[in-house]
Write a protein that holds these residues in place. Structure first.
Motif: not given
Lengths: 335, 335
Positions: A211, A214, A246-251, B249-251, A218, B253
């Motif tokens: 975790n 990542l 969008s698909a580029g998002n992350s938490w 997490n990411s979109w 990120h 992942f």
């Protein structure tokens, strides 16, 4: 090993407390219903440990607390806990000891240092280790304390100070069935989500490190992207709006980039947390002969940000480093 | 520049179609209500363009379609569209031309190549350019076609084939008010979410590139993390469960790692898409003298995966590369 617990102020503990929430959805409210009896000890009353101690008290435990900062202990005692003057004193007669410190060195000192837990903890009691650390180190600490007849539960946490206080943490636990059984009332009091990840210490630590790999990448990627967007003259508030849909998002993009948009680097979680955690990843990977070039690049950016004097600022400061290097203006910069 | 459109098969187009959805939530259903009149042309009937042409037809447009693959044109004609034998023929008398190809070179060929759109497009008609490309190139193409009295709308898309067919894409648009006005009926027919990002071409492209930087890094990081987890003996299905509920997490992942867990690398979006897009990022950044070390590291992993023969496989194949290099077993590997 005789090493005393490292001195750190409460404010340092707060900065270093890895205050991120594991789920996007906010937890509901303070947990009720979990009940516990018997004696628990919490070592490390920073923003996370303090809240966990509160959750244990609320569930019915008789809780002793220790921190290297006497003010934290005094506050805990004033609010109905038992203040302790050392880990050994806190652990005396405890059924479970919850260790909530920054790293493996502090954990080792709490266990085996001067006035450490190992001197007083009862046979068959359980030590819950919450610090993020190399799984190999977790296994070694576990073997050493279990050789003395006590139980060890590998129990890294995630969730932030608010969830800690609500008894709503995520805990990534592994350990023997006996350790789980002994720790369960405390786990029930502290966690909204308990992952049982195996019957040996180290598994929980390994999941936590994945975790952290990542999460660290990120944050660095979000910083690289938003500073590069600013350099191109894009409105970064609009970038935030578009990327989070969008698909580029992350938490982490969603959670940290508002700090950049607002120009507010008051530390919620410090740059040096990821200097530490991505450093552990590099050590683990090198030891395993496993190349990790993406997280290696991310670590260099956290290191550069720390080297530039921002190590104790919010980890979104990596974006400020990109901006400073390139002469790019971000919100909050002097006009 | 006289370059004919590149030959590519329909299946290649599908592989190269950047099939990712911009929002985590799935769209509801086929859009109804958008209406258009007049004539539209769609150049490029791959998985995205075909669906966009369908959405335009459904909204009431008279739609001409062209693709370098005659089978795609025949299918389009059989389903009620007008088949065209060249971009110039498709664009003749069109009010709007929607260009849905892979890159800037193909877009330039469609505009200015042999039998290109520029030869026939009416004065005041609009060219919507959907390919992902360097914002500088988008500005140059726009200036060149606008000098001839036609309008240009920078209109990169995101959303995948299903959303394209539903008229539910996300479109990151920028251009002159006149270009927006002329294109709006087509945008309404194709998009669920239209971002209006500025009054000059290039802004839409710049936002898209920021998204691609993040998306590419996140796929590489996800691959690095899950392969490293497998190397440590962790159950990667459990890793998926834990990470998608955690701050790591990411979109990407969440969207791509099921391919690794299932061992299925049938291309939804190919490795070579990110070889291209992260390559554009490197070009842009070098030109701007802006260091981007994290996306540079990610690009190297996509390049390595492509070099190892997986360029047209699903982009989650980056995880397979990490596994092969390190002798780590992943699902789907021979026992």
């Amino acid at each position: 090993m005789g090493t005393p617990p490292q001195r750190s102020s409460l404010s340092e503990d707060q900065v270093m407390a890895e205050q991120f929430s594991p789920e996007v959805a906010k937890s509901g409210a303070v947990k009720s219903g979990a009940t516990g009896t018997g004696r628990a000890a919490v070592i490390g009353l920073g923003s996370m440990g303090y809240g966990m101690a509160q959750s244990l008290k609320r569930a019915g435990f008789d809780v002793a607390g220790f921190d290297v900062n006497p003010a934290a202990v005094e506050r805990f005692a004033a609010e109905g806990g038992r203040g302790a003057t050392s880990p050994a004193e806190a652990a005396r007669d405890a059924d479970m000891v919850v260790s909530v410190v920054v790293n493996a060195a502090q954990t080792e000192a709490i266990l085996f240092g001067t006035d450490g837990v190992a001197q007083t903890l009862a046979d068959g009691a359980v030590f819950l280790s919450c610090a993020t650390m190399d799984p190999e180190v977790a296994r070694a600490l576990a073997a050493r304390i279990e050789a003395t007849g006590r139980l060890y539960l590998d129990a890294p946490i995630s969730g932030g100070a608010q969830r800690a206080a609500e008894g709503a943490l995520t805990i990534l636990a592994s350990g023997s069935p006996a350790a789980f059984a002994k720790a369960r009332p405390a786990l029930d009091a502290m966690a909204a989500k308990l992952y049982e990840l195996g019957d040996a210490p180290g598994q929980g630590a390994a999941f936590k490190m994945i975790n952290q790999l990542l999460a660290g990448v990120h944050i660095a990627a979000a910083s690289e992207a938003i500073a590069f967007a600013a350099r191109q003259g894009l409105d970064i508030a609009k970038v935030y709006e578009v990327i989070t849909a969008s698909a580029g998002n992350s938490w982490m993009f969603e959670n940290r980039m508002p700090h950049v948009v607002d120009g507010d680097y008051t530390p919620k979680s410090a740059v040096d947390i990821f200097v530490k955690d991505l450093g552990i990843i590099q050590d683990m990977a090198r030891s395993a002969k496993f190349p990790v070039p993406v997280s290696a690049a991310a670590l260099q950016m956290f290191l550069a940000t720390s080297a530039a004097g921002m190590g104790r600022d919010d980890d979104a400061s990596v974006a400020r480093l990109y901006a400073r290097i390139t002469g790019t203006r971000l919100p909050g910069d002097p006009a």
